[in-house]
Scaffold this active site. Structure first.
Site, PDB file in Angstrom:
ATOM      1  N   ASN A   1       0.631  71.587-116.371  1.00  0.00           N
ATOM      2  CA  ASN A   1       1.388  72.274-117.419  1.00  0.00           C
ATOM      3  C   ASN A   1       0.419  72.545-118.567  1.00  0.00           C
ATOM      4  O   ASN A   1       0.021  71.624-119.282  1.00  0.00           O
ATOM      5  CB  ASN A   1       2.545  71.365-117.871  1.00  0.00           C
ATOM      6  CG  ASN A   1       3.293  71.925-119.061  1.00  0.00           C
ATOM      7  OD1 ASN A   1       3.124  73.091-119.428  1.00  0.00           O
ATOM      8  ND2 ASN A   1       4.126  71.102-119.674  1.00  0.00           N
TER       9      ASN A   1
ATOM     10  N   LYS B   1       0.955  74.136-121.246  1.00  0.00           N
ATOM     11  CA  LYS B   1       1.644  74.173-122.551  1.00  0.00           C
ATOM     12  C   LYS B   1       1.162  75.383-123.381  1.00  0.00           C
ATOM     13  O   LYS B   1       0.827  76.404-122.809  1.00  0.00           O
ATOM     14  CB  LYS B   1       1.438  72.848-123.291  1.00  0.00           C
ATOM     15  CG  LYS B   1       1.773  71.636-122.420  1.00  0.00           C
ATOM     16  CD  LYS B   1       1.876  70.363-123.202  1.00  0.00           C
ATOM     17  CE  LYS B   1       2.127  69.206-122.242  1.00  0.00           C
ATOM     18  NZ  LYS B   1       2.427  67.971-122.926  1.00  0.00           N
TER      19      LYS B   1
ATOM     20  N   HIS C   1      11.494  70.202-119.827  1.00  0.00           N
ATOM     21  CA  HIS C   1      10.366  69.416-120.347  1.00  0.00           C
ATOM     22  C   HIS C   1      10.789  68.755-121.663  1.00  0.00           C
ATOM     23  O   HIS C   1      11.517  69.353-122.454  1.00  0.00           O
ATOM     24  CB  HIS C   1       9.144  70.322-120.551  1.00  0.00           C
ATOM     25  CG  HIS C   1       7.913  69.527-120.822  1.00  0.00           C
ATOM     26  ND1 HIS C   1       7.640  68.996-122.067  1.00  0.00           N
ATOM     27  CD2 HIS C   1       6.910  69.114-120.006  1.00  0.00           C
ATOM     28  CE1 HIS C   1       6.509  68.306-121.994  1.00  0.00           C
ATOM     29  NE2 HIS C   1       6.044  68.368-120.765  1.00  0.00           N
TER      30      HIS C   1
ATOM     31  N   GLU D   1       9.357  68.392-124.372  1.00  0.00           N
ATOM     32  CA  GLU D   1       9.047  69.169-125.585  1.00  0.00           C
ATOM     33  C   GLU D   1      10.097  70.254-125.807  1.00  0.00           C
ATOM     34  O   GLU D   1      10.426  70.586-126.944  1.00  0.00           O
ATOM     35  CB  GLU D   1       7.626  69.748-125.479  1.00  0.00           C
ATOM     36  CG  GLU D   1       6.589  68.641-125.659  1.00  0.00           C
ATOM     37  CD  GLU D   1       5.292  68.854-124.910  1.00  0.00           C
ATOM     38  OE1 GLU D   1       4.993  69.991-124.504  1.00  0.00           O
ATOM     39  OE2 GLU D   1       4.556  67.865-124.717  1.00  0.00           O
TER      40      GLU D   1
ATOM     41  N   GLU E   1       9.157  61.960-116.543  1.00  0.00           N
ATOM     42  CA  GLU E   1       8.132  61.939-117.592  1.00  0.00           C
ATOM     43  C   GLU E   1       8.622  61.087-118.762  1.00  0.00           C
ATOM     44  O   GLU E   1       9.325  61.586-119.643  1.00  0.00           O
ATOM     45  CB  GLU E   1       7.850  63.355-118.074  1.00  0.00           C
ATOM     46  CG  GLU E   1       7.351  64.281-116.989  1.00  0.00           C
ATOM     47  CD  GLU E   1       6.521  65.413-117.566  1.00  0.00           C
ATOM     48  OE1 GLU E   1       5.333  65.470-117.258  1.00  0.00           O
ATOM     49  OE2 GLU E   1       7.057  66.213-118.352  1.00  0.00           O
TER      50      GLU E   1
ATOM     51  N   GLY F   1       1.182  62.793-123.610  1.00  0.00           N
ATOM     52  CA  GLY F   1       0.184  63.172-124.609  1.00  0.00           C
ATOM     53  C   GLY F   1      -0.214  62.033-125.540  1.00  0.00           C
ATOM     54  O   GLY F   1      -0.843  62.256-126.563  1.00  0.00           O
TER      55      GLY F   1
ATOM     56  N   SER G   1       0.338  61.266-119.467  1.00  0.00           N
ATOM     57  CA  SER G   1      -1.045  60.788-119.594  1.00  0.00           C
ATOM     58  C   SER G   1      -1.676  60.402-118.260  1.00  0.00           C
ATOM     59  O   SER G   1      -2.422  59.425-118.165  1.00  0.00           O
ATOM     60  CB  SER G   1      -1.125  59.625-120.595  1.00  0.00           C
ATOM     61  OG  SER G   1      -0.727  60.064-121.873  1.00  0.00           O
TER      62      SER G   1
END
Ligand code: PEP
Length: 252
Positions: free
Chosen positions: A9, A11, A97, A99, A169, A175, A215
């Site tokens: 991904n 992003k 996702h 985010e 996730e 991240g 990560s």
């Protein structure tokens, strides 16, 4: 046998030029490998999708979008429809996702609509979910994950699941450099498979690909992927570097 997947991904990273270069590098690396039962997917930004998809065509690398609107067309400024994605050769979409959920207010109900639209358009969905740190600290992580999956996907008929890939996730690992331990990943993946089996069937649950994301790096991928219910990874940061992404593919 379940299909394994390593998906990158990207992003909101890489302009058109950088995206073309990165997919070219990834495709070159992947071409030389004997990937058995393993798919490699990259998800660039919308503006690069068409060119990346052209560059990837004829290579083993597949291309996904990072998001999609649930309506067919109309007054939805800034949005992209399933038809538009398909018109540039993209038939896979990442939905849910963390985010998107956190910064753009995407709810389970909205995601269920997006899933329906994607499937109605014969697209494949990589459906993401995961708990935040407070959920895990207060031992609510199983409940949170169960409700995200239930609300986003359990309205589907069993046959629709052939186009669903799950991506666990944990938000606290995205991240942050923090990774779920291989045991934590396995524990959650086994739980996910169980709730899918309880709702549908053991066969269906056994067939569904469940990715880990958070990560994941060359240094930890092998151990995470060695767990029996972990079928690959959704990779953020490490997917932006072709060598690291290759090492993660090799880990599988
Ligand atoms: C992600 O955003 O899907 C992700 C897993 O990111 P990272 O690998 O950078 O934690």
């Amino acid at each position: 046998m379940r299909t394994k997947i390593v998906a990158g991904n990207w992003k909101m990273n890489n302009d058109l030029d950088a995206s073309k270069k990165l997919v070219k590098k990834v495709a070159k690396k992947v071409k030389g490998k004997k990937l058995k039962n393993t798919r490699v997917i990259v998800a660039p930004t919308f503006v690069s999708l068409e060119r990346v998809s052209k560059k990837a065509s004829g290579t083993p690398v597949e291309v996904a979008a990072q998001n999609m609107h649930f309506e067919k067309s109309g007054a939805f400024t800034g949005e992209i429809s399933a038809d538009m994605l398909k018109s540039v050769g993209v038939e896979i979409v990442i939905l849910g996702h963390s985010e998107r959920r956190e910064y753009f207010g995407e709810t389970d109900a909205l995601l269920a609509k997006k899933v329906d639209t994607a499937l109605a358009n014969k697209m494949e969905v990589i459906f993401c979910f995961g708990e935040v740190l407070e959920d895990r600290k207060s031992d609510k992580h199983f409940d949170v994950v169960e409700s995200q999956i239930k609300n986003g996907l359990f309205h589907l008929e069993a046959k629709a699941w052939k186009n669903i890939v799950l991506a666990y996730e944990p938000v606290w690992a995205i991240g942050t450099g923090e990774t779920a331990s291989p045991e934590q990943a396995q524990e959650m993946h086994a739980f996910i498979r169980k709730i899918v089996a309880d709702k549908y069937s053991a066969e269906l649950a056994d067939d569904v690909t469940i990715l880990y994301g958070g990560s994941c790096k060359p240094g930890n991928a092998k151990e995470i992927f060695s767990k029996k219910d972990v079928d690959g990874g959704l990779i953020g940061g490490a997917a932006l570097n072709a060598d690291d992404f290759e090492a993660i593919i090799d880990a599988i």
